[in-house]
Every structure is written in C-alpha cells, then in structure tokens.
Motif scaffolding. Structure first.
Motif, short mmCIF file in Angstrom:
data_model
loop_
_atom_site.label_atom_id
_atom_site.label_comp_id
_atom_site.label_asym_id
_atom_site.label_seq_id
_atom_site.Cartn_x
_atom_site.Cartn_y
_atom_site.Cartn_z
N SER A 18 -12.18 42.55 14.08
CA SER A 18 -13.03 43.71 14.34
C SER A 18 -14.38 43.59 13.64
O SER A 18 -15.34 44.24 14.02
N LEU A 19 -14.46 42.72 12.62
CA LEU A 19 -15.73 42.46 11.93
C LEU A 19 -16.44 41.23 12.49
O LEU A 19 -17.39 40.73 11.91
N SER A 20 -15.94 40.73 13.62
CA SER A 20 -16.50 39.55 14.30
C SER A 20 -16.45 38.31 13.41
O SER A 20 -17.36 37.48 13.43
N SER A 89 -12.68 52.83 9.42
CA SER A 89 -11.52 53.71 9.31
C SER A 89 -10.39 53.14 10.18
O SER A 89 -10.60 52.25 11.01
N GLU A 90 -9.21 53.69 10.00
CA GLU A 90 -8.07 53.27 10.82
C GLU A 90 -8.35 53.55 12.29
O GLU A 90 -7.98 52.76 13.16
N GLU A 91 -9.03 54.67 12.56
CA GLU A 91 -9.35 55.01 13.95
C GLU A 91 -10.30 53.98 14.56
O GLU A 91 -10.17 53.60 15.71
N GLU A 92 -11.30 53.54 13.77
CA GLU A 92 -12.25 52.54 14.27
C GLU A 92 -11.55 51.20 14.51
O GLU A 92 -11.87 50.49 15.44
N LEU A 93 -10.59 50.89 13.65
CA LEU A 93 -9.87 49.63 13.77
C LEU A 93 -9.01 49.61 15.03
O LEU A 93 -8.90 48.62 15.70
N SER A 94 -8.40 50.76 15.36
CA SER A 94 -7.53 50.79 16.52
C SER A 94 -8.26 51.03 17.83
O SER A 94 -7.66 50.97 18.88
N ALA A 95 -9.57 51.28 17.77
CA ALA A 95 -10.34 51.55 19.00
C ALA A 95 -10.58 50.29 19.80
O ALA A 95 -10.54 49.21 19.37
#
Length: 95
Positions: A18-20, A89-95
């Motif tokens: 997610s951080l490329s 956040s956990e939400e950003e990670l799962s998006a």
C-alpha cells in the motif's frame, strides 16, 4: 496482534504494497522496547523498514501525530530522526 508468522508476513506485505514498496517480505522480526504498539523490523529483497502497528485502544491518529512530531524534529536539524515513509489507518489499508 495475534497472528502466526505467515499471517504477520502477509499483513506486513499488505502494508508495504500500500506504500508502493516491494511487498515481498523476506523476514519480519518483532522488536522490543514498546509497551503500546507492535513493532517489526521488516526486510524485503532490497531494504529494511521498521513498521509500527497500533494494536491498542489508542486513537487512530496517534501515528499521524507522531509523524508530525518527528518531522518537526527533523526541521531543527540537530538530531538524527527516522524518515516516516507513510502513515495509514486500518480503513485506508483495507481500501
């Protein structure tokens, strides 16, 4: 966070992706010293990173505030300060 070794590696791979960053986790070593969060030394094929995971009931923005503080210290220029690569956040990670 109660995950087995394979589960932790998958979770940390997801964070790196997610951080490329190269997301193939070669090794994940739990680090000691903190009482509130889980911290890992994560190695992929080309680099090593320290990854902090909020496993407590602390507010979700605690790492954003810590990142702001580290960046403020970096501006002073008198201290060696770790580079923050990303905060999510956990939400950003799962998006």
């Amino acid at each position: 966070m109660n995950k087995n070794s394979s589960g932790i590696n998958n979770f940390l791979s997801q964070i790196l992706q997610s951080l490329s960053l190269d997301s193939v986790v070669v090794e994940a070593i739990p680090l000691s010293g903190g009482d509130i969060h889980d911290v890992y030394l994560v190695a992929n094929e080309s680099s090593r990173y320290v990854v902090k995971v909020n496993t407590s009931e602390m507010p979700g923005d605690v790492f954003r505030l810590e990142s702001d503080g580290l960046n403020a210290l970096k501006v002073v220029g008198e201290l060696r300060v770790p580079e923050v690569i990303g905060v999510m956040s956990e939400e950003e990670l799962s998006a």
